[in-house]
Structures are given as structure tokens and as C-alpha cells.
Scaffold this motif. Structure first.
Motif, PDB file in Angstrom:
ATOM      1  N   ALA A 195       0.822  -1.218   0.000  1.00  0.00           N
ATOM      2  CA  ALA A 195       0.000   0.000   0.000  1.00  0.00           C
ATOM      3  C   ALA A 195       0.851   1.261   0.000  1.00  0.00           C
ATOM      4  O   ALA A 195       0.419   2.309  -0.461  1.00  0.00           O
ATOM      5  N   HIS A 196       2.065   1.175   0.504  1.00  0.00           N
ATOM      6  CA  HIS A 196       2.924   2.364   0.588  1.00  0.00           C
ATOM      7  C   HIS A 196       3.930   2.357  -0.574  1.00  0.00           C
ATOM      8  O   HIS A 196       4.528   1.316  -0.863  1.00  0.00           O
ATOM      9  N   PRO A 197       4.144   3.505  -1.202  1.00  0.00           N
ATOM     10  CA  PRO A 197       5.110   3.540  -2.317  1.00  0.00           C
ATOM     11  C   PRO A 197       6.503   3.051  -1.924  1.00  0.00           C
ATOM     12  O   PRO A 197       7.201   2.438  -2.731  1.00  0.00           O
ATOM     13  N   TYR A 198       6.896   3.295  -0.673  1.00  0.00           N
ATOM     14  CA  TYR A 198       8.225   2.827  -0.243  1.00  0.00           C
ATOM     15  C   TYR A 198       8.266   1.297  -0.178  1.00  0.00           C
ATOM     16  O   TYR A 198       9.259   0.680  -0.580  1.00  0.00           O
TER      17      TYR A 198
ATOM     18  N   ALA B   3       0.917   4.672   6.360  1.00  0.00           N
ATOM     19  CA  ALA B   3       1.081   6.107   6.584  1.00  0.00           C
ATOM     20  C   ALA B   3       1.353   6.760   5.238  1.00  0.00           C
ATOM     21  O   ALA B   3       2.509   6.904   4.825  1.00  0.00           O
ATOM     22  N   CYS B   4       0.288   7.078   4.529  1.00  0.00           N
ATOM     23  CA  CYS B   4       0.435   7.686   3.198  1.00  0.00           C
ATOM     24  C   CYS B   4      -0.861   8.409   2.851  1.00  0.00           C
ATOM     25  O   CYS B   4      -1.943   7.879   3.105  1.00  0.00           O
ATOM     26  N   HIS B   5      -0.744   9.616   2.276  1.00  0.00           N
ATOM     27  CA  HIS B   5      -1.949  10.350   1.852  1.00  0.00           C
ATOM     28  C   HIS B   5      -2.594   9.706   0.622  1.00  0.00           C
ATOM     29  O   HIS B   5      -3.793   9.825   0.405  1.00  0.00           O
ATOM     30  N   PHE B   6      -1.777   9.070  -0.188  1.00  0.00           N
ATOM     31  CA  PHE B   6      -2.291   8.510  -1.447  1.00  0.00           C
ATOM     32  C   PHE B   6      -1.815   7.060  -1.604  1.00  0.00           C
ATOM     33  O   PHE B   6      -0.985   6.758  -2.479  1.00  0.00           O
ATOM     34  N   PRO B   7      -2.328   6.169  -0.733  1.00  0.00           N
ATOM     35  CA  PRO B   7      -1.827   4.782  -0.778  1.00  0.00           C
ATOM     36  C   PRO B   7      -2.124   4.111  -2.115  1.00  0.00           C
ATOM     37  O   PRO B   7      -3.025   4.540  -2.849  1.00  0.00           O
TER      38      PRO B   7
ATOM     39  N   GLY C 115       6.720  17.353   6.166  1.00  0.00           N
ATOM     40  CA  GLY C 115       5.604  16.551   5.656  1.00  0.00           C
ATOM     41  C   GLY C 115       5.926  15.072   5.689  1.00  0.00           C
ATOM     42  O   GLY C 115       6.486  14.556   6.655  1.00  0.00           O
ATOM     43  N   CYS C 116       5.580  14.383   4.600  1.00  0.00           N
ATOM     44  CA  CYS C 116       5.925  12.967   4.510  1.00  0.00           C
ATOM     45  C   CYS C 116       7.435  12.854   4.310  1.00  0.00           C
ATOM     46  O   CYS C 116       7.990  13.418   3.361  1.00  0.00           O
ATOM     47  N   ARG C 117       8.094  12.088   5.167  1.00  0.00           N
ATOM     48  CA  ARG C 117       9.558  12.009   5.101  1.00  0.00           C
ATOM     49  C   ARG C 117      10.049  11.317   3.833  1.00  0.00           C
ATOM     50  O   ARG C 117      11.211  11.411   3.473  1.00  0.00           O
ATOM     51  N   PHE C 118       9.157  10.604   3.189  1.00  0.00           N
ATOM     52  CA  PHE C 118       9.548   9.888   1.971  1.00  0.00           C
ATOM     53  C   PHE C 118       9.345  10.755   0.716  1.00  0.00           C
ATOM     54  O   PHE C 118       9.752  10.357  -0.368  1.00  0.00           O
ATOM     55  N   HIS C 119       8.778  11.949   0.868  1.00  0.00           N
ATOM     56  CA  HIS C 119       8.328  12.657  -0.344  1.00  0.00           C
ATOM     57  C   HIS C 119       9.440  13.010  -1.338  1.00  0.00           C
ATOM     58  O   HIS C 119       9.202  12.956  -2.546  1.00  0.00           O
ATOM     59  N   PRO C 120      10.697  13.311  -0.900  1.00  0.00           N
ATOM     60  CA  PRO C 120      11.706  13.620  -1.923  1.00  0.00           C
ATOM     61  C   PRO C 120      12.037  12.419  -2.821  1.00  0.00           C
ATOM     62  O   PRO C 120      12.621  12.590  -3.890  1.00  0.00           O
ATOM     63  N   ARG C 121      11.681  11.220  -2.394  1.00  0.00           N
ATOM     64  CA  ARG C 121      12.036  10.009  -3.175  1.00  0.00           C
ATOM     65  C   ARG C 121      10.800   9.310  -3.727  1.00  0.00           C
ATOM     66  O   ARG C 121      10.923   8.239  -4.327  1.00  0.00           O
ATOM     67  N   CYS C 122       9.629   9.886  -3.523  1.00  0.00           N
ATOM     68  CA  CYS C 122       8.391   9.179  -3.856  1.00  0.00           C
ATOM     69  C   CYS C 122       7.861   9.534  -5.246  1.00  0.00           C
ATOM     70  O   CYS C 122       7.666  10.724  -5.546  1.00  0.00           O
ATOM     71  N   PHE C 123       7.579   8.513  -6.054  1.00  0.00           N
ATOM     72  CA  PHE C 123       7.069   8.761  -7.410  1.00  0.00           C
ATOM     73  C   PHE C 123       5.642   9.297  -7.385  1.00  0.00           C
ATOM     74  O   PHE C 123       5.149   9.834  -8.370  1.00  0.00           O
ATOM     75  N   LYS C 124       4.957   9.164  -6.257  1.00  0.00           N
ATOM     76  CA  LYS C 124       3.545   9.521  -6.191  1.00  0.00           C
ATOM     77  C   LYS C 124       3.313  10.836  -5.436  1.00  0.00           C
ATOM     78  O   LYS C 124       2.172  11.223  -5.196  1.00  0.00           O
ATOM     79  N   ALA C 125       4.375  11.508  -5.048  1.00  0.00           N
ATOM     80  CA  ALA C 125       4.239  12.688  -4.185  1.00  0.00           C
ATOM     81  C   ALA C 125       3.434  13.802  -4.854  1.00  0.00           C
ATOM     82  O   ALA C 125       3.570  14.045  -6.055  1.00  0.00           O
ATOM     83  N   GLU C 126       2.610  14.456  -4.045  1.00  0.00           N
ATOM     84  CA  GLU C 126       1.879  15.650  -4.491  1.00  0.00           C
ATOM     85  C   GLU C 126       2.178  16.778  -3.504  1.00  0.00           C
ATOM     86  O   GLU C 126       2.864  16.556  -2.503  1.00  0.00           O
TER      87      GLU C 126
ATOM     88  N   ARG D 187       2.404  15.669   7.417  1.00  0.00           N
ATOM     89  CA  ARG D 187       2.926  14.318   7.681  1.00  0.00           C
ATOM     90  C   ARG D 187       1.770  13.327   7.777  1.00  0.00           C
ATOM     91  O   ARG D 187       0.852  13.511   8.568  1.00  0.00           O
ATOM     92  N   PRO D 188       1.790  12.256   6.973  1.00  0.00           N
ATOM     93  CA  PRO D 188       0.696  11.283   7.056  1.00  0.00           C
ATOM     94  C   PRO D 188       0.826  10.404   8.299  1.00  0.00           C
ATOM     95  O   PRO D 188       1.925   9.986   8.651  1.00  0.00           O
ATOM     96  N   LEU D 189      -0.291  10.156   8.959  1.00  0.00           N
ATOM     97  CA  LEU D 189      -0.288   9.298  10.142  1.00  0.00           C
ATOM     98  C   LEU D 189      -0.561   7.863   9.726  1.00  0.00           C
ATOM     99  O   LEU D 189      -1.199   7.614   8.696  1.00  0.00           O
TER     100      LEU D 189
ATOM    101  N   ARG E 124       0.599  18.242  -1.157  1.00  0.00           N
ATOM    102  CA  ARG E 124       0.233  17.999   0.242  1.00  0.00           C
ATOM    103  C   ARG E 124       1.312  17.200   0.986  1.00  0.00           C
ATOM    104  O   ARG E 124       1.512  17.365   2.187  1.00  0.00           O
ATOM    105  N   CYS E 125       1.988  16.335   0.237  1.00  0.00           N
ATOM    106  CA  CYS E 125       2.975  15.434   0.868  1.00  0.00           C
ATOM    107  C   CYS E 125       4.148  16.214   1.453  1.00  0.00           C
ATOM    108  O   CYS E 125       4.785  15.764   2.406  1.00  0.00           O
ATOM    109  N   GLY E 126       4.459  17.372   0.879  1.00  0.00           N
ATOM    110  CA  GLY E 126       5.593  18.146   1.357  1.00  0.00           C
ATOM    111  C   GLY E 126       5.299  18.929   2.623  1.00  0.00           C
ATOM    112  O   GLY E 126       6.219  19.434   3.275  1.00  0.00           O
TER     113      GLY E 126
END
Ligand code: SF4
Length: 340
Positions: A258-261, A328-332, A297-308, A315-317, A310-312
């Protein structure tokens, strides 16, 4: 626990439970150019280990797995949050108060050689915990060492040798024997097969499985390689920069991350051990950011192909998206089940 046979979880009450567990520490000094920095090595982790379970924990080097491992057995102090063992709060117990619990919470390390005194015979090294924590006579200790050697597949004759005379796999067997000496309930195994060849990895994984069945052990099993976690665990958590980003039954995690990582980690597993459907374009680029200055924001956002956008900033819970499944992702990558 094995590639073919995984035991059922035996009870509904967690044997070990971390709630919002954090471990922060300061690095650097006031005199250095960069000054002091606060590292959030573990930043609000919730997890539960059930009796008889093998819980997998996976993530890249430096994500906080080892720090979390040491917190879970209270080899390190905890900054905030709580840790419950057998229903008892052990978060802030002193070294003295922890002493009676130590035998039940043991660790196996990636490099057992580092913790084995090269000038002492292996039999003595395995006997050390018995001398410190029990009142067994020397005859009883010798008998227990023989029993432990047999349990981990070493011979009595090998107990007379020194650590440098052992192969990597044999040294790991020694490390496991030491961890078993005091009949623990839980073993936290921190990358116990990462330094071994693949064929030796399989032998040690099978040994963990046999021991679990014989001795009713529960494991937290840590690896940076998802294919190892898939072989050993029934449930698993994926950790990124101090936080858990996904928890699910291991088979589900693999079949539909579910998570891009998580998906990027699966892409990194060599074919054909992974379903082709999951081997998509996610090549994980760059190293994880510095935990002393994590991204907003989301700590993975600089490396995430799906980042938008909001992700920056937000922080997703970690939230439940299906029974036994949290992300923990806004756009699983998969939608939440209705009612979750
Ligand atoms: S919250 Fe955004 S950046 Fe973070 S993993 Fe999800 S999609 Fe990617």
C-alpha cells in the motif's frame, strides 16, 4: 516460522507492545561548526508482538531498526512513549529493576564476532549468561552448555575452540546459543543473516524456525531485505526514517503493497522471488535523508514517485485501511476498505 510452515499466533494479548515509542538523541557538540543536532532515530512507533509470532521489521540501513531493536529489549533507554512486556510497563524500569526480566528478553546481533571475546573458548562464552544470572553449579552449567550446543547444531568438541576457528554461520549459532542460555520468551534478532551467504542464511533461518517450535519463542526479526522477511515472518512492518510506514500480514504486503516505499523495496528484490506485477518502475534513488534534519511533511516525499503538494507539508499518520493493515500515506496504492 519457515518458508513452508509458520506457527499460529497463540493468544490475543500482546507479549510485547510499543506505543508511540520514541528514541531521540543529541549528536555533535556546541563547539563543532554544525553544533548540536537532535536525531529522531525512532519517532513514534506502535507495534505489537503476539505470543508465538515472528514479526518482521524491514527498512534500509540507518532507518532506525537497530535503535528500535535495542529499545524493545531495553538495552537502550526510551525517550517517550511506552513499552509493555507481558502486560507490565517496563518503559522506565531502572537497570536493577530490569535485571530479573533480562533473561526473558534477549537479542541476537548481526555480527556475533564483535561481541565474542576472541581469547575465550566458545563453551565459556555460552556459559557466561548462566554464571551471571543463575546459581547453577559448574557441573550443571557444563550440562546446559552441552544442551545448548546440541540445540543450535554445534558439537561438544567445538565448545573447546575459539571464535576465530568458526565460520560466519557457526558464529551466528554461538550467538543464538548465548541468547537461548537463559530460556528467553522473546528474541529480537537484528539482521542475524545479513552478513551470511545465501545458503548459510537458509540454514540459520531454518534453525530459528526449529527453535521457535521447540522452545515456544516469539521473535522480532529485522532485515533490510524483504525476501528474508517474507521467508520468516507472519506479519511485518516497513520502517522509514524512524517511523513505521506500513504494517500488514507479510503475504499481503508482498502481493499488494500500500505504501510507495514498500513497493520500491519489493522492486529491489531480485526476480523471480517477486510477483512480476509488483516489479514496476519504482527504482529507489538516493540515500535516506539525514534523520537529524528530516524532510517536512511525509519524510519519503523527496524520493516518492507519487508525491503531491500535500505530501511536502503534511505528515501522514499511520491509519488502518483494512483489518490487520495500516499505512502512513496520503495517497496509498490501494484504497481503504469500507468502514476502515
Ligand atoms: S504521503 Fe505522498 S510522498 Fe508520502 S508516500 Fe504517500 S504519496 Fe508518497
Amino acid at each position: 516460522m519457515s518458508a513452508t510452515q509458520k506457527p499460529q499466533v497463540l493468544a490475543a494479548t500482546p507479549l510485547l507492545e510499543a506505543r508511540a515509542l520514541t528514541k531521540h538523541y543529541v549528536v555533535g557538540s556546541r563547539l563543532s561548526r554544525s553544533g548540536k543536532k537532535l536525531v529522531r532515530a525512532v519517532d513514534g512507533v506502535d507495534l505489537q508482538l503476539m505470543t508465538g509470532e515472528t514479526f518482521g521489521l524491514v527498512g534500509e540501513s540507518g532507518c532506525g531498526k537497530s535503535t528500535l531493536a535495542r529499545c524493545l529489549v531495553r538495552l537502550q533507554s526510551i525517550t517517550s512513549g511506552s513499552l509493555m512486556f507481558e502486560g507490565r510497563d517496563i518503559t522506565s524500569l531502572s537497570t536493577r529493576a530490569l535485571r530479573p526480566l533480562r533473561p526473558r528478553l534477549q537479542m541476537v546481533f548481526q555480527d556475533p564476532y564483535a561481541s565474542l571475546n576472541p581469547r575465550r573458548r566458545v563453551g565459556n562464552l555460552i556459559a557466561d549468561p548462566l554464571r551471571v544470572h543463575t546459581r547453577l553449579s559448574s557441573v550443571q552449567i557444563r550440562a546446559r552448555v552441552a544442551e545448548l550446543a546440541d540445540l543450535v547444531g554445534l558439537s561438544l568438541e567445538q565448545m573447546e575452540r575459539y571464535p576465530h576457528e568458526f565460520s560466519g554461520g557457526q558464529r551466528q549459532r554461538v550467538g543464538i546459543a548465548r541468547a537461548l542460555a537463559l530460556s528467553p520468551r522473546i528474541i529480537v534478532a537484528d539482521e542475524p543473516v545479513s552478513a551470511l551467504d545465501v545458503s548459510v542464511q537458509a540454514q540459520i533461518i531454518n534453525l530459528f524456525a526449529d527453535l521457535q517450535e521447540k522452545l515456544d519463542l516469539s521473535y522480532v526479526f529485522i532485515a533490510h531485505d524483504l525476501s528474508v522477511i517474507r521467508q520468516v515472518s507472519t506479519r511485518a512492518a516497513v520502517m522509514y526514517l524512524g517511523a513505521i510506514v506500513e504494517i500488514a500480514p507479510t503475504a499481503t504486503l508482498y502481493a499488494s503493497p500500500a505504501h510507495p516505499y514498500t513497493r520500491a523495496l519489493i522492486s529491489a528484490v531480485p526476480a523471480p522471488s517477486v510477483n512480476r506485477a509488483n516489479r514496476q518502475r519504482e527504482i529507489l534513488e538516493g540515500d535516506p535523508p539525514d534523520p537529524a534534519s528530516p524532510p517536512t511533511g511525509c519524510r519519503f516525499h523527496p524520493r516518492c514517485f507519487k508525491a503531491e503538494a500535500r505530501c511536502g507539508s503534511e505528515r501522514p499518520l499511520l491509519r488502518q485501511i483494512a483489518p490487520e493493515r495500516s499505512v502512513a500515506c496520503h495517497f496509498p496504492l490501494i484504497e481503504a476498505a469500507a468502514g476502515s
